[in-house]
Design a protein around this motif. Structure first.
Motif, PDB file in Angstrom:
ATOM      1  N   ALA A 104      14.131   4.412  17.753  1.00  0.00           N
ATOM      2  CA  ALA A 104      14.369   4.707  16.449  1.00  0.00           C
ATOM      3  C   ALA A 104      14.527   4.107  14.915  1.00  0.00           C
ATOM      4  N   GLY A 105      14.414   4.719  13.847  1.00  0.00           N
ATOM      5  CA  GLY A 105      14.455   3.666  12.718  1.00  0.00           C
ATOM      6  C   GLY A 105      13.092   3.116  12.524  1.00  0.00           C
ATOM      7  N   THR A 106      11.970   3.310  13.149  1.00  0.00           N
ATOM      8  CA  THR A 106      10.777   2.560  12.831  1.00  0.00           C
ATOM      9  C   THR A 106      10.194   3.378  12.132  1.00  0.00           C
ATOM     10  N   GLY A 107      10.570   4.379  11.405  1.00  0.00           N
ATOM     11  CA  GLY A 107       9.648   4.837  10.340  1.00  0.00           C
ATOM     12  C   GLY A 107       8.461   5.914  11.557  1.00  0.00           C
ATOM     13  N   LYS A 108       8.505   6.145  12.997  1.00  0.00           N
ATOM     14  CA  LYS A 108       7.462   7.106  13.692  1.00  0.00           C
ATOM     15  C   LYS A 108       6.975   8.340  12.845  1.00  0.00           C
ATOM     16  N   THR A 109       7.860   9.283  12.844  1.00  0.00           N
ATOM     17  CA  THR A 109       7.817  10.447  12.176  1.00  0.00           C
ATOM     18  C   THR A 109       7.550  10.613  10.560  1.00  0.00           C
ATOM     19  N   TYR A 110       8.745  10.179  10.102  1.00  0.00           N
ATOM     20  CA  TYR A 110       8.119   9.260   8.642  1.00  0.00           C
ATOM     21  C   TYR A 110       7.562   9.197   7.858  1.00  0.00           C
ATOM     22  N   LEU A 111       7.378   8.404   8.430  1.00  0.00           N
ATOM     23  CA  LEU A 111       5.215   7.685   8.382  1.00  0.00           C
ATOM     24  C   LEU A 111       3.924   9.186   8.771  1.00  0.00           C
ATOM     25  N   ALA A 112       4.164   9.310   9.740  1.00  0.00           N
ATOM     26  CA  ALA A 112       3.145  10.551   9.743  1.00  0.00           C
ATOM     27  C   ALA A 112       3.445  11.621   9.016  1.00  0.00           C
ATOM     28  N   MET A 113       4.417  12.270   8.401  1.00  0.00           N
ATOM     29  CA  MET A 113       4.377  12.752   7.758  1.00  0.00           C
ATOM     30  C   MET A 113       4.324  12.663   6.499  1.00  0.00           C
ATOM     31  N   ALA A 114       3.980  11.224   6.203  1.00  0.00           N
ATOM     32  CA  ALA A 114       3.619  11.496   5.038  1.00  0.00           C
ATOM     33  C   ALA A 114       2.066  11.142   4.779  1.00  0.00           C
ATOM     34  N   LYS A 115       1.594  10.826   5.586  1.00  0.00           N
ATOM     35  CA  LYS A 115       0.315  10.673   6.210  1.00  0.00           C
ATOM     36  C   LYS A 115       0.235  12.450   5.797  1.00  0.00           C
ATOM     37  N   ALA A 116       0.310  13.445   6.385  1.00  0.00           N
ATOM     38  CA  ALA A 116      -0.015  14.629   6.276  1.00  0.00           C
ATOM     39  C   ALA A 116       0.128  14.645   5.459  1.00  0.00           C
ATOM     40  N   GLU A 169       0.820  -0.848  -0.157  1.00  0.00           N
ATOM     41  CA  GLU A 169      -0.343  -0.151  -0.322  1.00  0.00           C
ATOM     42  C   GLU A 169       1.212   1.282   0.232  1.00  0.00           C
ATOM     43  N   ALA A 170       1.298   1.686  -0.737  1.00  0.00           N
ATOM     44  CA  ALA A 170       2.128   2.762  -1.219  1.00  0.00           C
ATOM     45  C   ALA A 170       0.914   4.424  -0.586  1.00  0.00           C
ATOM     46  N   ILE A 171       1.690   4.956   0.267  1.00  0.00           N
ATOM     47  CA  ILE A 171       1.020   6.336   0.389  1.00  0.00           C
ATOM     48  C   ILE A 171       1.473   7.430   0.425  1.00  0.00           C
ATOM     49  N   LEU A 172       2.450   7.792  -0.618  1.00  0.00           N
ATOM     50  CA  LEU A 172       2.667   8.693  -1.529  1.00  0.00           C
ATOM     51  C   LEU A 172       3.473   8.623  -2.419  1.00  0.00           C
ATOM     52  N   SER A 173       3.959   8.879  -3.795  1.00  0.00           N
ATOM     53  CA  SER A 173       5.169   9.025  -4.865  1.00  0.00           C
ATOM     54  C   SER A 173       5.203  10.319  -4.956  1.00  0.00           C
ATOM     55  N   VAL A 174       6.829   9.548  -4.762  1.00  0.00           N
ATOM     56  CA  VAL A 174       7.519  11.428  -4.889  1.00  0.00           C
ATOM     57  C   VAL A 174       8.662  11.028  -5.451  1.00  0.00           C
ATOM     58  N   ARG A 175       8.918  11.591  -6.630  1.00  0.00           N
ATOM     59  CA  ARG A 175      10.335  11.718  -7.640  1.00  0.00           C
ATOM     60  C   ARG A 175      10.229  10.628  -7.842  1.00  0.00           C
ATOM     61  N   GLY A 176       9.626   9.341  -7.973  1.00  0.00           N
ATOM     62  CA  GLY A 176       9.836   8.626  -9.034  1.00  0.00           C
ATOM     63  C   GLY A 176       9.971   7.530  -7.496  1.00  0.00           C
ATOM     64  N   LYS A 177       9.693   7.641  -6.631  1.00  0.00           N
ATOM     65  CA  LYS A 177      10.199   7.317  -4.947  1.00  0.00           C
ATOM     66  C   LYS A 177       9.025   6.626  -4.518  1.00  0.00           C
ATOM     67  N   THR A 178       8.505   5.583  -4.095  1.00  0.00           N
ATOM     68  CA  THR A 178       7.140   4.991  -3.117  1.00  0.00           C
ATOM     69  C   THR A 178       7.632   5.307  -1.513  1.00  0.00           C
ATOM     70  N   ILE A 179       6.333   5.788  -1.147  1.00  0.00           N
ATOM     71  CA  ILE A 179       6.556   5.292   0.718  1.00  0.00           C
ATOM     72  C   ILE A 179       5.795   4.667   0.466  1.00  0.00           C
ATOM     73  N   ARG A 180       6.020   4.196   1.205  1.00  0.00           N
ATOM     74  CA  ARG A 180       4.585   2.811   1.883  1.00  0.00           C
ATOM     75  C   ARG A 180       5.216   2.105   3.411  1.00  0.00           C
ATOM     76  N   PRO A 181       4.303   0.883   3.599  1.00  0.00           N
ATOM     77  CA  PRO A 181       5.260   0.629   5.001  1.00  0.00           C
ATOM     78  C   PRO A 181       6.028  -0.738   5.222  1.00  0.00           C
ATOM     79  N   MET A 182       7.325  -0.614   6.014  1.00  0.00           N
ATOM     80  CA  MET A 182       7.702  -1.460   4.799  1.00  0.00           C
ATOM     81  C   MET A 182       7.766  -3.041   6.275  1.00  0.00           C
ATOM     82  N   THR A 183       6.932  -3.051   7.565  1.00  0.00           N
ATOM     83  CA  THR A 183       6.577  -3.402   8.198  1.00  0.00           C
ATOM     84  C   THR A 183       5.092  -4.171   8.943  1.00  0.00           C
ATOM     85  N   ALA A 184       4.373  -4.873   9.569  1.00  0.00           N
ATOM     86  CA  ALA A 184       3.461  -4.992   9.507  1.00  0.00           C
ATOM     87  C   ALA A 184       3.113  -4.248  10.896  1.00  0.00           C
TER      88      ALA A 184
END
Length: 334
Positions: free
Chosen positions: A137-149, A101-116
């Protein structure tokens, strides 16, 4: 005891999908063989053949079919889809449902969840008004929240994004740092700017900041405001005091979503209870407030990061146990 039955299964793949399934220099195929060591996996022409014990072949074939489905849905595979996919298959999960499931596609890169765990996190953000994402650290807490925003802004579900974090001093005093107040605070907010530039056109970001569509500010600037029609992210929330956390949560306005992220094992506050720890205790069970705990299994940085997190966690647990034993002995002698 009877030996496992040896079976063979062939999967037909069209030419383009086969190239993407195998990966650069057949890297994904090699990783599949590593993840299923008792299964022989061979690609010939438009066919992938798997041979081994019945159960393992069934798992590996199911994994391969889901990777093919992801490719056909336009997903660019990564090593993570093979590594994490195998873990999902063994736990009874679906690879394409979790990782596809893709959240965002930016400049050819897809941001999506990487773990359950990350998938549960973004699902919770979609369904709850306030979400606490707690983990190392490194679990994507802020990055994924930013993508959803950013996704919510693009869909016009909100009118602005507000990113904030406490400016907690760690080593250097703010008063001794050079420059104006903005210059002093900027290093604390830099990770948020970096994530923002990663997800949006860098030329667009300054315009959004100038017009107030995107706001990046220290937590102290939130006092006295009501935030309507906004997606608000509080980062490094373990460094908030209980009073700051209460102040922040009560800024919630109509049509807004809040995501609070932090690692309760990394509190930099001297002799003060963490507002994140307290909130995770007293707000459990409140409607429209969700809590997602991510672990070292959700770390998607270098594989060593997860091992480092586990090592420190074990050390801290041993230290706490030793401290409790010492306290018990002192009490017995008293």
């Amino acid at each position: 005891m009877a030996e496992d039955k040896t079976v063979r299964e062939d999967i037909t793949v069209d030419g383009v999908s086969m190239v993407r399934l195998l990966g650069p220099q057949d890297r994904f195929l090699a990783e599949l063989e590593k993840r299923y060591p008792t299964v022989t996996i061979v690609s010939r022409g438009d066919r992938v053949s798997l041979e081994g014990s019945e159960d393992e072949v069934a798992r590996a074939a199911g994994h391969v079919r889901e990777l093919i489905d992801m490719i056909r849905n336009g997903v660019d595979l990564t090593d993570n889809d093979v590594v994490r996919g195998e873990e999902l298959v063994r736990s009874g999960g679906k690879v394409k449902d979790t990782l596809g499931e893709a959240i965002l596609s930016v400049r050819g890169k897809t941001i999506r969840p990487m773990t359950a765990g990350q998938k549960r996190y973004i699902d919770e953000i979609s369904h709850s008004t306030i979400v606490f994402g707690i983990g190392p650290a490194g679990t994507g807490k802020t990055y994924l929240a930013m993508a959803k925003a950013v996704q919510a802004l693009q869909r016009k579900e909100i009118t602005r994004i507000i990113l904030t974090r406490p400016a907690v001093e760690a080593g250097e005093r703010l008063g001794f740092l050079p420059g104006t107040l903005t210059d002093k605070i900027d290093p604390y907010l830099r990770p948020l700017y970096d994530a923002l530039n990663d997800m949006m056109d860098p030329e667009l970001v300054p315009k959004l900041l100038a017009t107030g569509v995107v706001e990046v500010a220290p937590l102290a600037y939130m006092r006295g405001r009501t935030l309507n029609d906004a997606f608000i992210i509080l980062d490094e929330a373990q460094n908030t005091t209980p009073e700051q956390m209460k102040m922040f949560l009560t800024r919630l306005g109509f049509g807004s979503t809040m995501v609070i992220t932090g690692d309760i094992t990394q509190v930099d506050l001297p002799d003060t209870v963490s507002g994140l720890k307290l909130a995770s205790t007293i707000l459990q069970g409140v409607d429209e407030i969700g809590f997602i705990t991510l672990t070292s299994a959700d770390v998607v940085r270098h594989s060593l990061v997860g091992k480092i997190v586990d090592a420190y966690t074990e050390h801290e647990q041993r230290a706490m146990k030793a401290k409790a034993i010492r306290a018990q002995k002192r009490g017995a002698r008293a």
